[in-house]
Design a protein around this motif. Sequence first.
Motif, PDB file in Angstrom:
ATOM      1  N   SER A   2       0.838  -1.092  -0.009  1.00 55.48           N
ATOM      2  CA  SER A   2      -0.118   0.023   0.030  1.00 55.48           C
ATOM      3  C   SER A   2       1.102   1.204   0.180  1.00 55.48           C
ATOM      4  O   SER A   2       1.767   1.225   0.572  1.00 55.48           O
ATOM      5  CB  SER A   2      -0.885   0.129   0.995  1.00 55.48           C
ATOM      6  N   ASN A   3       0.446   2.363  -0.678  1.00 55.35           N
ATOM      7  CA  ASN A   3       1.153   3.499  -0.797  1.00 55.35           C
ATOM      8  C   ASN A   3       0.256   4.679  -0.124  1.00 55.35           C
ATOM      9  O   ASN A   3       0.417   5.676  -0.560  1.00 55.35           O
ATOM     10  CB  ASN A   3       1.472   3.789  -2.235  1.00 55.35           C
ATOM     11  N   VAL A   4      -0.687   4.135   0.759  1.00 55.43           N
ATOM     12  CA  VAL A   4      -1.596   5.159   1.264  1.00 55.43           C
ATOM     13  C   VAL A   4      -1.167   5.549   2.953  1.00 55.43           C
ATOM     14  O   VAL A   4      -1.035   4.515   3.528  1.00 55.43           O
ATOM     15  CB  VAL A   4      -3.081   4.741   1.298  1.00 55.43           C
ATOM     16  N   ILE A   5      -1.212   6.734   3.074  1.00 54.25           N
ATOM     17  CA  ILE A   5      -1.039   7.079   4.534  1.00 54.25           C
ATOM     18  C   ILE A   5      -2.288   7.640   4.970  1.00 54.25           C
ATOM     19  O   ILE A   5      -3.091   8.621   4.217  1.00 54.25           O
ATOM     20  CB  ILE A   5      -0.067   8.159   4.769  1.00 54.25           C
ATOM     21  N   LYS A   6      -3.211   7.060   5.992  1.00 52.58           N
ATOM     22  CA  LYS A   6      -4.256   7.594   6.536  1.00 52.58           C
ATOM     23  C   LYS A   6      -3.888   8.716   7.471  1.00 52.58           C
ATOM     24  O   LYS A   6      -3.109   8.675   8.189  1.00 52.58           O
ATOM     25  CB  LYS A   6      -4.727   6.540   7.517  1.00 52.58           C
ATOM     26  N   LYS A  29      10.352   2.285   1.520  1.00 56.97           N
ATOM     27  CA  LYS A  29       9.802   1.041   1.152  1.00 56.97           C
ATOM     28  C   LYS A  29       9.328   0.972  -0.317  1.00 56.97           C
ATOM     29  O   LYS A  29       9.820   0.038  -1.039  1.00 56.97           O
ATOM     30  CB  LYS A  29       8.455   0.987   1.852  1.00 56.97           C
ATOM     31  N   HIS A  30       9.071   2.202  -0.931  1.00 54.70           N
ATOM     32  CA  HIS A  30       8.653   2.174  -2.339  1.00 54.70           C
ATOM     33  C   HIS A  30       9.709   2.788  -3.559  1.00 54.70           C
ATOM     34  O   HIS A  30       9.500   2.623  -4.467  1.00 54.70           O
ATOM     35  CB  HIS A  30       7.382   3.068  -2.484  1.00 54.70           C
ATOM     36  N   ILE A  36       2.720   8.789  -3.327  1.00 58.10           N
ATOM     37  CA  ILE A  36       2.224   8.434  -2.026  1.00 58.10           C
ATOM     38  C   ILE A  36       0.940   9.264  -1.959  1.00 58.10           C
ATOM     39  O   ILE A  36       0.662  10.341  -2.301  1.00 58.10           O
ATOM     40  CB  ILE A  36       3.247   9.007  -0.866  1.00 58.10           C
ATOM     41  N   LEU A  37      -0.025   8.576  -1.552  1.00 60.09           N
ATOM     42  CA  LEU A  37      -1.441   9.043  -1.381  1.00 60.09           C
ATOM     43  C   LEU A  37      -1.622   9.307   0.159  1.00 60.09           C
ATOM     44  O   LEU A  37      -1.465   8.255   0.894  1.00 60.09           O
ATOM     45  CB  LEU A  37      -2.556   8.077  -1.952  1.00 60.09           C
ATOM     46  N   LEU A  38      -2.137  10.680   0.436  1.00 59.84           N
ATOM     47  CA  LEU A  38      -2.425  10.882   1.689  1.00 59.84           C
ATOM     48  C   LEU A  38      -4.038  10.970   1.815  1.00 59.84           C
ATOM     49  O   LEU A  38      -4.587  11.812   1.249  1.00 59.84           O
ATOM     50  CB  LEU A  38      -1.842  12.498   2.070  1.00 59.84           C
ATOM     51  N   ASP A  39      -4.642   9.773   2.447  1.00 53.75           N
ATOM     52  CA  ASP A  39      -6.130   9.735   2.772  1.00 53.75           C
ATOM     53  C   ASP A  39      -6.490  10.759   3.420  1.00 53.75           C
ATOM     54  O   ASP A  39      -6.333  10.259   4.770  1.00 53.75           O
ATOM     55  CB  ASP A  39      -6.366   8.434   2.776  1.00 53.75           C
ATOM     56  N   LYS A  59       8.716  18.060  -0.336  1.00 56.05           N
ATOM     57  CA  LYS A  59      10.168  18.351  -0.748  1.00 56.05           C
ATOM     58  C   LYS A  59      10.853  16.931  -0.482  1.00 56.05           C
ATOM     59  O   LYS A  59      11.737  16.578  -1.301  1.00 56.05           O
ATOM     60  CB  LYS A  59      10.779  19.332   0.015  1.00 56.05           C
ATOM     61  N   LYS A  60      10.492  16.179   0.555  1.00 59.91           N
ATOM     62  CA  LYS A  60      11.161  15.031   0.634  1.00 59.91           C
ATOM     63  C   LYS A  60      10.815  13.944  -0.281  1.00 59.91           C
ATOM     64  O   LYS A  60      11.746  13.152  -0.908  1.00 59.91           O
ATOM     65  CB  LYS A  60      10.554  14.507   2.031  1.00 59.91           C
ATOM     66  N   ALA A  61       9.406  13.860  -0.903  1.00 59.51           N
ATOM     67  CA  ALA A  61       9.155  13.173  -1.988  1.00 59.51           C
ATOM     68  C   ALA A  61       9.901  13.530  -3.255  1.00 59.51           C
ATOM     69  O   ALA A  61      10.559  12.571  -4.009  1.00 59.51           O
ATOM     70  CB  ALA A  61       7.478  13.133  -2.218  1.00 59.51           C
ATOM     71  N   MET A  62       9.911  14.783  -3.591  1.00 59.73           N
ATOM     72  CA  MET A  62      10.808  15.204  -4.681  1.00 59.73           C
ATOM     73  C   MET A  62      11.924  15.071  -4.681  1.00 59.73           C
ATOM     74  O   MET A  62      12.851  14.507  -5.714  1.00 59.73           O
ATOM     75  CB  MET A  62      10.622  16.764  -5.001  1.00 59.73           C
ATOM     76  N   SER A  63      12.669  14.722  -3.559  1.00 58.43           N
ATOM     77  CA  SER A  63      14.313  14.554  -3.412  1.00 58.43           C
ATOM     78  C   SER A  63      14.706  13.147  -3.736  1.00 58.43           C
ATOM     79  O   SER A  63      15.455  12.689  -4.073  1.00 58.43           O
ATOM     80  CB  SER A  63      14.922  14.555  -2.039  1.00 58.43           C
ATOM     81  N   SER A  64      13.554  12.080  -3.591  1.00 58.97           N
ATOM     82  CA  SER A  64      13.430  10.846  -4.042  1.00 58.97           C
ATOM     83  C   SER A  64      12.803  10.613  -5.298  1.00 58.97           C
ATOM     84  O   SER A  64      12.282   9.419  -5.662  1.00 58.97           O
ATOM     85  CB  SER A  64      13.026   9.940  -3.016  1.00 58.97           C
ATOM     86  N   HIS A  65      12.401  11.644  -6.334  1.00 59.45           N
ATOM     87  CA  HIS A  65      11.916  11.597  -7.469  1.00 59.45           C
ATOM     88  C   HIS A  65      10.282  10.795  -7.344  1.00 59.45           C
ATOM     89  O   HIS A  65      10.167  10.227  -8.116  1.00 59.45           O
ATOM     90  CB  HIS A  65      12.856  10.632  -8.390  1.00 59.45           C
ATOM     91  N   SER A  66       9.848  11.062  -6.255  1.00 56.53           N
ATOM     92  CA  SER A  66       8.595  10.566  -5.779  1.00 56.53           C
ATOM     93  C   SER A  66       7.636  11.689  -6.098  1.00 56.53           C
ATOM     94  O   SER A  66       7.870  13.064  -6.012  1.00 56.53           O
ATOM     95  CB  SER A  66       8.386   9.808  -4.529  1.00 56.53           C
TER      96      SER A  66
END
Length: 93
Positions: A2-6, A29-30, A36-39, A59-66
């Motif tokens: 799962s790529n969802v954060i509640k 993990k991914h 990453i989906l923020l529910d 910014k953190k996601a962008m640094s890992s090309h996410s």
Amino acid sequence: MSNVIKMPKRFDYSASSEFNNLLADMLAKHGEGAKILLDCISMDYIDSAGIGLLVMAHKKAMSSHSSIAVINVKPSTKEILLLANLQKLIEIK
């Protein structure tokens, strides 16, 4: 996997530690290129600290090309996110 954060009911400074840990785990993990989906189905409240956490998460996601997207956003919360111009950084569904 799962790529969802509640997201919590209240997203403010008190949620920062747990949110940052969940995000770091999810990105690790991914790997690169993850979406990453923020529910936000349960989220009733977000303040400026919560908005800041979302910007830092981007910014953190962008640094890992996410990337990050928020989903299931209630109208009142969505209005706050749009007022903060977050749609320029994060996809809001």
